[in-house]
Design a protein around this motif. Structure first.
Motif, PDB file in Angstrom:
ATOM      1  N   SER A 126       0.812  -1.229   0.000  1.00 25.16           N
ATOM      2  CA  SER A 126       0.000   0.000   0.000  1.00 25.16           C
ATOM      3  C   SER A 126       0.840   1.272   0.000  1.00 25.16           C
ATOM      4  N   THR A 127       2.033   1.211  -0.599  1.00 25.34           N
ATOM      5  CA  THR A 127       2.841   2.419  -0.725  1.00 25.34           C
ATOM      6  C   THR A 127       2.389   3.212  -1.948  1.00 25.34           C
ATOM      7  N   PHE A 128       2.957   4.404  -2.079  1.00 25.59           N
ATOM      8  CA  PHE A 128       2.520   5.332  -3.109  1.00 25.59           C
ATOM      9  C   PHE A 128       3.055   4.955  -4.493  1.00 25.59           C
ATOM     10  N   GLY A 129       2.344   5.456  -5.507  1.00 27.34           N
ATOM     11  CA  GLY A 129       2.799   5.346  -6.886  1.00 27.34           C
ATOM     12  C   GLY A 129       2.010   6.309  -7.750  1.00 27.34           C
ATOM     13  N   ILE A 130       2.692   7.277  -8.370  1.00 24.32           N
ATOM     14  CA  ILE A 130       1.996   8.231  -9.233  1.00 24.32           C
ATOM     15  C   ILE A 130       1.316   7.478 -10.378  1.00 24.32           C
ATOM     16  N   THR A 131       0.008   7.693 -10.554  1.00 24.91           N
ATOM     17  CA  THR A 131      -0.734   6.996 -11.601  1.00 24.91           C
ATOM     18  C   THR A 131      -1.074   7.936 -12.742  1.00 24.91           C
ATOM     19  N   GLN A 132      -1.331   7.345 -13.897  1.00 26.20           N
ATOM     20  CA  GLN A 132      -1.716   8.105 -15.069  1.00 26.20           C
ATOM     21  C   GLN A 132      -3.155   7.771 -15.443  1.00 26.20           C
ATOM     22  N   THR A 133      -3.618   8.324 -16.565  1.00 31.62           N
ATOM     23  CA  THR A 133      -4.993   8.127 -17.014  1.00 31.62           C
ATOM     24  C   THR A 133      -5.316   6.649 -17.165  1.00 31.62           C
ATOM     25  N   SER A 134      -6.507   6.254 -16.707  1.00 32.48           N
ATOM     26  CA  SER A 134      -6.948   4.872 -16.876  1.00 32.48           C
ATOM     27  C   SER A 134      -7.672   4.715 -18.213  1.00 32.48           C
ATOM     28  N   TYR A 135      -7.760   3.462 -18.667  1.00 32.48           N
ATOM     29  CA  TYR A 135      -8.416   3.149 -19.940  1.00 32.48           C
ATOM     30  C   TYR A 135      -9.266   1.897 -19.775  1.00 32.48           C
ATOM     31  N   PHE A 136     -10.337   1.833 -20.555  1.00 31.51           N
ATOM     32  CA  PHE A 136     -11.172   0.640 -20.568  1.00 31.51           C
ATOM     33  C   PHE A 136     -10.643  -0.343 -21.603  1.00 31.51           C
ATOM     34  N   SER A 137     -10.733  -1.618 -21.264  1.00 25.00           N
ATOM     35  CA  SER A 137     -10.322  -2.698 -22.170  1.00 25.00           C
ATOM     36  C   SER A 137     -11.309  -3.845 -21.997  1.00 25.00           C
ATOM     37  N   GLY A 138     -12.310  -3.909 -22.887  1.00 25.19           N
ATOM     38  CA  GLY A 138     -13.351  -4.911 -22.748  1.00 25.19           C
ATOM     39  C   GLY A 138     -14.095  -4.712 -21.439  1.00 25.19           C
ATOM     40  N   SER A 143      -4.865  10.371  -0.975  1.00 23.09           N
ATOM     41  CA  SER A 143      -3.928  11.259  -1.653  1.00 23.09           C
ATOM     42  C   SER A 143      -4.599  11.822  -2.895  1.00 23.09           C
ATOM     43  N   SER A 144      -3.817  12.479  -3.716  1.00 24.27           N
ATOM     44  CA  SER A 144      -4.337  13.176  -4.882  1.00 24.27           C
ATOM     45  C   SER A 144      -4.967  12.217  -5.887  1.00 24.27           C
ATOM     46  N   ILE A 145      -6.074  12.661  -6.490  1.00 31.13           N
ATOM     47  CA  ILE A 145      -6.732  11.874  -7.534  1.00 31.13           C
ATOM     48  C   ILE A 145      -6.254  12.384  -8.887  1.00 31.13           C
ATOM     49  N   PHE A 146      -5.610  11.513  -9.645  1.00 38.84           N
ATOM     50  CA  PHE A 146      -5.052  11.911 -10.927  1.00 38.84           C
ATOM     51  C   PHE A 146      -5.921  11.461 -12.094  1.00 38.84           C
ATOM     52  N   ASP A 147      -7.108  10.930 -11.798  1.00 42.17           N
ATOM     53  CA  ASP A 147      -7.856  10.320 -12.876  1.00 42.17           C
ATOM     54  C   ASP A 147      -9.343  10.327 -12.556  1.00 42.17           C
ATOM     55  N   ILE A 148     -10.161  10.643 -13.544  1.00 36.98           N
ATOM     56  CA  ILE A 148     -11.619  10.486 -13.488  1.00 36.98           C
ATOM     57  C   ILE A 148     -12.025   9.877 -14.822  1.00 36.98           C
ATOM     58  N   SER A 150      -8.247   6.885  -9.352  1.00 39.30           N
ATOM     59  CA  SER A 150      -7.044   6.371  -8.698  1.00 39.30           C
ATOM     60  C   SER A 150      -6.415   7.515  -7.929  1.00 39.30           C
ATOM     61  N   ASP A 151      -6.073   7.227  -6.678  1.00 41.13           N
ATOM     62  CA  ASP A 151      -5.234   8.165  -5.951  1.00 41.13           C
ATOM     63  C   ASP A 151      -3.831   7.559  -5.942  1.00 41.13           C
ATOM     64  N   LEU A 152      -2.984   7.982  -5.064  1.00 43.12           N
ATOM     65  CA  LEU A 152      -1.614   7.490  -5.095  1.00 43.12           C
ATOM     66  C   LEU A 152      -1.481   6.051  -4.606  1.00 43.12           C
ATOM     67  N   LYS A 153      -2.523   5.544  -3.932  1.00 47.40           N
ATOM     68  CA  LYS A 153      -2.433   4.195  -3.376  1.00 47.40           C
ATOM     69  C   LYS A 153      -3.402   3.200  -3.991  1.00 47.40           C
ATOM     70  N   TYR A 154      -4.614   3.664  -4.343  1.00 43.74           N
ATOM     71  CA  TYR A 154      -5.685   2.741  -4.678  1.00 43.74           C
ATOM     72  C   TYR A 154      -6.293   3.029  -6.048  1.00 43.74           C
ATOM     73  N   ALA A 155      -6.772   1.957  -6.668  1.00 47.05           N
ATOM     74  CA  ALA A 155      -7.736   2.057  -7.763  1.00 47.05           C
ATOM     75  C   ALA A 155      -9.096   1.789  -7.145  1.00 47.05           C
ATOM     76  N   PHE A 156     -10.098   2.584  -7.519  1.00 47.83           N
ATOM     77  CA  PHE A 156     -11.422   2.332  -6.959  1.00 47.83           C
ATOM     78  C   PHE A 156     -12.519   2.718  -7.937  1.00 47.83           C
ATOM     79  N   CYS A 157     -13.706   2.185  -7.674  1.00 44.20           N
ATOM     80  CA  CYS A 157     -14.866   2.365  -8.533  1.00 44.20           C
ATOM     81  C   CYS A 157     -16.002   2.946  -7.702  1.00 44.20           C
ATOM     82  N   ILE A 158     -16.621   4.027  -8.207  1.00 43.43           N
ATOM     83  CA  ILE A 158     -17.731   4.701  -7.542  1.00 43.43           C
ATOM     84  C   ILE A 158     -18.983   4.536  -8.398  1.00 43.43           C
ATOM     85  N   ASP A 159     -20.095   4.135  -7.771  1.00 45.72           N
ATOM     86  CA  ASP A 159     -21.368   4.012  -8.478  1.00 45.72           C
ATOM     87  C   ASP A 159     -22.093   5.353  -8.404  1.00 45.72           C
TER      88      ASP A 159
END
Length: 440
Positions: A61-73, A408-413, A425-434
């Motif tokens: 659960s350490t940090f990692g700067i994330t980039q834009t997410s993409y859908f694949s199927g 942490s900071s959200i780099f993606d919507i 995605s923030d610096l630690k987690y990927a998550f899904c909001i309904d």
């Protein structure tokens, strides 16, 4: 022994670079939080996020700067590119959109089936959504099959420009040149085969340094594929003389369709900060090209090769647009983003319909007449929901349903428009909001 020493020395240097970049990014995020802004706690009660799932990128659960997410199927793919610890690696995480379970081909820790040391940028082909294209900093671009997790091809290079997957996903384009010529090379995303499609004599540019970029593909009304790009020219030895020419090259006919000279020209030393790199990525919508910059905004009719509208903007810090921020059009309204605002423009005239100054902006997306925006305010992380008609705040949230806060900071919507599921995605987690369970 000397080779072994050199190997360890390279690892130390790479770790130093990764750590430095990570700390710079964290500093920037923290600096953004110092804007004069009062969170709207008195206007509305904070709501909680209706998360469907939340997964850590790394097991520790350490940090990692994330980039834009993409859908694949049925999956959503993330790319943590700058992990905090040397023991973790940059790479791709692929999760089922509904459950958050890892893809069968990507079960291991992120980066374990990839060789990248640093990931500069990445994308998923829009024609072949099983192809992930990953640019390693200053060394290579790799294509991975998301379905199998295998590396399909690698192209080595020097000084590759930021990776951009064009609208049709057939090719990657890159600028490559020397003292006499500047070329545009196309890399086929399925095979990795590279070919030169356009060449310019660099010596004929009146002492301006030639640099092709901002590649976009346009499907012309008569059916031809056209590559639209900019020649961003900087006067040799200066930073205050900038020219940008706009080209449309007919890929189907292998001929130049048209060229607009000096779409952008600047020779004002006071505004030398406006270099050719200060751009949001241009966007083609229909037969129009929208260019959003720090000092100017343009709308170009690609079929007629003429400006529909153009407007100047006073130079302020807030005008600077993020390279990865989207330009989005819904009906006749164009939504654009600066560092601390979101604006709605009339796409036919360029006039401002509304402007929201709620916060230092992160990312945004549109769904069912609402704008969903991520932001960092005074060190706290938020998701705002704005009314797309006037920019007014509808709700805001910085907690999950279990009471824990965004880490942490959200780099993606990124919103799946078919079912209203929002992926962050923030610096630690990927998550899904309904979004269907959030206030309407």
């Amino acid at each position: 022994m000397s080779m072994l020493f050199q190997h360890h020395q390279n690892i130390i240097i790479q770790h130093f670079c990764k750590t430095s970049i990570f700390m710079v990014l964290i500093f920037i995020v923290s600096a953004c939080g110092k804007e004069e802004f009062e969170p709207p706690r008195t206007a509305l009660e904070a709501t909680k996020l209706a998360e469907e799932w939340k997964r850590p990128f790394y097991e520790d659960s350490t940090f990692g700067i994330t980039q834009t997410s993409y859908f694949s199927g049925n999956y959503v793919a993330y790319c943590p590119s700058y992990p905090e610890l040397l023991s973790n690696s940059p790479g791709i995480g692929v999760y089922h959109q509904l459950t958050g379970e890892k893809h069968p081909a990507w079960q291991g820790s992120i980066g374990t089936n990839m060789d990248e040391i640093q990931i500069n940028s990445w994308g998923v082909s829009q024609s072949y959504d099983n192809l992930a294209l990953v640019q390693e900093y200053s060394e290579s671009v790799n294509c991975y099959d998301i379905a199998t997790g295998t590396n399909l091809w690698t192209v080595n290079y020097q000084n590759f420009a930021p990776l951009i997957v064009n609208d049709f996903g057939e090719s990657l384009y890159r600028n490559i040149g020397n003292s006499s010529t500047t070329n545009i090379n196309a890399i086929n995303v399925q095979t990795g085969q590279e070919s030169t499609i356009f060449q310019l004599n660099s010596e004929s540019q009146d002492n301006y340094l030639t640099n092709f970029g901002a590649f976009q593909e346009w499907l012309a009304p008569w059916g031809d594929r056209v590559l639209v790009f900019q020649n961003r020219k900087l006067k040799s030895g200066t930073y205050d003389h900038v020219k940008v020419d706009l080209y449309a090259y007919n890929l189907s006919a292998d001929t130049l369709l048209w060229k607009m000279d000096e779409l952008i020209y600047q020779d004002d030393p006071e505004n030398s900060i406006e270099t050719p790199e200060v751009y949001a990525q241009p966007k083609i919508i229909g037969n129009r090209l929208y260019i959003v910059r720090a000092l100017q905004q343009h709308c170009i009719d690609l079929e007629q090769a003429e400006k529909v509208w153009s407007r100047d903007i006073a130079l302020t810090q807030s005008n600077f647009t993020d390279f990865h921020s989207p330009i989005m059009q819904v009906d006749d309204v164009l939504y654009i983003q600066g560092r601390d605002f979101i604006s709605a423009l009339d796409s036919n005239s360029g006039s401002t319909l509304w402007k929201s100054d709620l916060s230092p902006a992160g990312r945004f997306d549109y769904y069912q007449d609402k704008i969903y925006q991520s932001a960092v305010v005074d060190g706290d992380r938020y998701i705002f929901c704005l009314d797309a008609k006037d920019g007014s705040l509808m709700w805001y949230a910085n907690q999950f349903s279990d009471g824990t806060f965004l880490t942490s900071s959200i780099f993606d919507i990124n919103i799946n428009k078919q079912n209203g599921l929002l992926y962050c995605s923030d610096l630690k987690y990927a998550f899904c909001i309904d979004l269907n369970k959030m206030p309407q």
